[in-house]
Design an enzyme around this catalytic site. Structure first.
Site, PDB file in Angstrom:
ATOM      1  N   GLY A   3       0.567  -1.326   0.075  1.00 32.96           N
ATOM      2  CA  GLY A   3      -0.038  -0.065   0.158  1.00 32.96           C
ATOM      3  C   GLY A   3       0.694   1.418  -0.094  1.00 32.96           C
ATOM      4  O   GLY A   3       0.370   2.410  -0.515  1.00 32.96           O
ATOM      5  N   GLU A  59       3.638   3.928   6.206  1.00 36.26           N
ATOM      6  CA  GLU A  59       2.114   3.242   5.993  1.00 36.26           C
ATOM      7  C   GLU A  59       1.196   3.827   5.408  1.00 36.26           C
ATOM      8  O   GLU A  59       1.368   5.153   5.294  1.00 36.26           O
ATOM      9  CB  GLU A  59       1.653   2.682   7.440  1.00 36.26           C
ATOM     10  CG  GLU A  59       0.371   1.815   7.476  1.00 36.26           C
ATOM     11  CD  GLU A  59       0.504   0.815   6.846  1.00 36.26           C
ATOM     12  OE1 GLU A  59       0.764   0.471   5.840  1.00 36.26           O
ATOM     13  OE2 GLU A  59       0.031  -0.100   7.562  1.00 36.26           O
ATOM     14  N   ASP A  60       0.355   3.271   4.539  1.00 39.87           N
ATOM     15  CA  ASP A  60      -0.739   3.794   3.638  1.00 39.87           C
ATOM     16  C   ASP A  60      -1.658   4.347   4.683  1.00 39.87           C
ATOM     17  O   ASP A  60      -2.184   5.718   4.560  1.00 39.87           O
ATOM     18  CB  ASP A  60      -1.361   3.086   2.443  1.00 39.87           C
ATOM     19  CG  ASP A  60      -1.707   1.743   3.011  1.00 39.87           C
ATOM     20  OD1 ASP A  60      -1.594   1.195   4.316  1.00 39.87           O
ATOM     21  OD2 ASP A  60      -2.115   1.011   2.146  1.00 39.87           O
ATOM     22  N   ASP A  89      -5.448   1.669  10.552  1.00 42.87           N
ATOM     23  CA  ASP A  89      -6.993   1.202  10.878  1.00 42.87           C
ATOM     24  C   ASP A  89      -6.809   0.777  12.384  1.00 42.87           C
ATOM     25  O   ASP A  89      -6.841   1.767  13.291  1.00 42.87           O
ATOM     26  CB  ASP A  89      -7.444   0.244  10.096  1.00 42.87           C
ATOM     27  CG  ASP A  89      -8.831  -0.117  10.125  1.00 42.87           C
ATOM     28  OD1 ASP A  89      -9.464   0.742  10.978  1.00 42.87           O
ATOM     29  OD2 ASP A  89      -9.191  -1.011   9.557  1.00 42.87           O
ATOM     30  N   PHE A 140     -14.061   2.946   4.088  1.00 42.97           N
ATOM     31  CA  PHE A 140     -12.951   2.303   3.312  1.00 42.97           C
ATOM     32  C   PHE A 140     -12.471   3.177   2.337  1.00 42.97           C
ATOM     33  O   PHE A 140     -13.181   3.413   1.463  1.00 42.97           O
ATOM     34  CB  PHE A 140     -13.545   0.758   2.870  1.00 42.97           C
ATOM     35  CG  PHE A 140     -12.225  -0.122   2.647  1.00 42.97           C
ATOM     36  CD1 PHE A 140     -11.896  -0.849   3.615  1.00 42.97           C
ATOM     37  CD2 PHE A 140     -11.927  -0.290   1.446  1.00 42.97           C
ATOM     38  CE1 PHE A 140     -10.797  -1.751   3.477  1.00 42.97           C
ATOM     39  CE2 PHE A 140     -10.713  -0.835   0.972  1.00 42.97           C
ATOM     40  CZ  PHE A 140     -10.183  -1.678   2.231  1.00 42.97           C
ATOM     41  N   ASP A 162      -5.580  -0.364  -1.905  1.00 40.80           N
ATOM     42  CA  ASP A 162      -6.563  -1.237  -2.542  1.00 40.80           C
ATOM     43  C   ASP A 162      -7.762  -1.644  -1.806  1.00 40.80           C
ATOM     44  O   ASP A 162      -7.816  -1.669  -0.549  1.00 40.80           O
ATOM     45  CB  ASP A 162      -5.684  -2.323  -2.830  1.00 40.80           C
ATOM     46  CG  ASP A 162      -5.500  -3.484  -1.806  1.00 40.80           C
ATOM     47  OD1 ASP A 162      -5.054  -2.741  -0.697  1.00 40.80           O
ATOM     48  OD2 ASP A 162      -5.672  -4.614  -2.009  1.00 40.80           O
ATOM     49  N   ARG A 172      -5.579   0.521  -6.744  1.00 35.88           N
ATOM     50  CA  ARG A 172      -3.966   1.117  -6.252  1.00 35.88           C
ATOM     51  C   ARG A 172      -3.661   2.195  -7.135  1.00 35.88           C
ATOM     52  O   ARG A 172      -3.138   3.075  -6.921  1.00 35.88           O
ATOM     53  CB  ARG A 172      -3.006   0.142  -6.265  1.00 35.88           C
ATOM     54  CG  ARG A 172      -3.198  -1.051  -5.161  1.00 35.88           C
ATOM     55  CD  ARG A 172      -1.940  -1.678  -4.874  1.00 35.88           C
ATOM     56  NE  ARG A 172      -2.002  -3.095  -4.291  1.00 35.88           N
ATOM     57  CZ  ARG A 172      -2.107  -3.106  -2.625  1.00 35.88           C
ATOM     58  NH1 ARG A 172      -2.393  -1.989  -1.951  1.00 35.88           N
ATOM     59  NH2 ARG A 172      -2.285  -4.201  -2.175  1.00 35.88           N
TER      60      ARG A 172
HETATM   61  P1  IMP Z   1      -4.537  -2.282  10.691  1.00 31.33           P
HETATM   62  O1  IMP Z   1      -3.734  -3.185  11.144  1.00 31.33           O
HETATM   63  O2  IMP Z   1      -5.903  -2.679  11.011  1.00 31.33           O
HETATM   64  O3  IMP Z   1      -4.025  -0.796  11.213  1.00 31.33           O
HETATM   65  O4  IMP Z   1      -4.434  -2.334   9.235  1.00 31.33           O
HETATM   66  C1  IMP Z   1      -3.718  -1.676   8.287  1.00 31.33           C
HETATM   67  C2  IMP Z   1      -3.867  -2.308   6.987  1.00 31.33           C
HETATM   68  O5  IMP Z   1      -5.065  -2.685   6.568  1.00 31.33           O
HETATM   69  C3  IMP Z   1      -3.374  -1.187   6.084  1.00 31.33           C
HETATM   70  O6  IMP Z   1      -1.957  -1.371   5.816  1.00 31.33           O
HETATM   71  C4  IMP Z   1      -4.303  -1.394   4.806  1.00 31.33           C
HETATM   72  O7  IMP Z   1      -3.410  -2.424   3.985  1.00 31.33           O
HETATM   73  C5  IMP Z   1      -5.248  -1.972   5.297  1.00 31.33           C
HETATM   74  N1  IMP Z   1      -6.553  -1.186   5.396  1.00 31.33           N
HETATM   75  C6  IMP Z   1      -7.204  -0.678   6.452  1.00 31.33           C
HETATM   76  N2  IMP Z   1      -8.214   0.060   6.202  1.00 31.33           N
HETATM   77  C7  IMP Z   1      -8.017   0.348   4.860  1.00 31.33           C
HETATM   78  C8  IMP Z   1      -8.796   1.026   4.041  1.00 31.33           C
HETATM   79  O8  IMP Z   1      -9.624   1.877   4.391  1.00 31.33           O
HETATM   80  N3  IMP Z   1      -8.392   1.109   2.394  1.00 31.33           N
HETATM   81  C9  IMP Z   1      -7.489   0.292   2.050  1.00 31.33           C
HETATM   82  N4  IMP Z   1      -6.945  -0.527   2.959  1.00 31.33           N
HETATM   83  C10 IMP Z   1      -6.991  -0.428   4.251  1.00 31.33           C
HETATM   84 MG    MG Z   2      -1.125  -1.985   3.837  1.00 36.59          MG
END
Ligand code: IMP
Ligand code: MG
Length: 172
Positions: free
Chosen positions: A41, A96-97, A100, A149, A156, A162
């Site tokens: 990402g 990081e992109d 969440d 989202f 993606d 992407r």
């Molecule tokens: P976390 O571990 O829940 O913080 O998730 C992080 C990863 O989930 C990110 O690196 C993204 O790849 C993916 N992700 C979480 N939310 C989104 C979103 O809204 N769009 C796209 N990818 C997301």
């Molecule tokens: Mg990611």
């Protein structure tokens, strides 16, 4: 058909990335900064970010996969590409992109700390608060979003979108 609702266009993104790059350039002046991009990402964000920085940096990538449903992190994280650069006693910025739940970054911080970096901080294009579940601090965030989202500019949904230059809310 999934609907794409515009959130940030190319111009908006350029401005918020430049602003964070100025802050990083000033905070890490005269330090040996290593940027670690989280694949896939962060590839677009990192490539724009480094071109806005006014300090020399080194960079590497790391890759993780998280099992679970395609729109949320399961917390079952597996490293699929290790770092290859030496981060011992260096300042590291994880790029990081989107943050969440924070579980991915929490896992990666623990992993990186085993290599004894001097500092580890987090830089994210998007900081999404809705489902935060890990106690992590996002030191540099370009933009905050409450929920939803998002896709485009590297982000993606099942590997789609992407390539888009802007960032969109995906309504399924
Ligand atoms: P976390 O571990 O829940 O913080 O998730 C992080 C990863 O989930 C990110 O690196 C993204 O790849 C993916 N992700 C979480 N939310 C989104 C979103 O809204 N769009 C796209 N990818 C997301
Ligand atoms: Mg990611």
């Amino acid at each position: 058909m999934p609907e794409l609702i515009p959130v940030l266009n190319k111009n908006d993104i350029d401005k918020i990335v430049a602003r964070v790059a100025r802050k990083i350039s000033s905070d890490y002046q005269d330090q040996e900064l290593i940027l670690i991009g989280i694949l896939n990402g962060a590839f677009v964000f990192l490539s724009d970010l480094v071109r806005h920085l006014t300090i020399p940096v080194k960079l590497d990538f790391i890759r993780v996969c998280s099992y679970g449903s395609s729109d949320s992190s399961s917390g079952n994280i597996r490293l699929t590409k290790e770092i290859e650069i030496d981060v011992n006693n260096k300042d590291v910025l994880l790029v990081e992109d989107i943050v969440d739940t924070g579980l991915t970054l929490s896992y990666l911080i623990d992993y990186l700390k085993t290599f004894n970096p001097k500092t580890v901080k987090i830089c994210a294009l998007l900081d999404k608060h809705e489902r935060r579940n890990a106690n992590i601090k996002v030191h540099y965030a370009c933009h905050e979003v409450a929920e939803g989202f998002l896709v485009g500019y590297g982000l993606d949904y099942n590997e789609d979108y992407r390539y888009l230059a802007g960032i969109y809310h995906l309504k399924l």
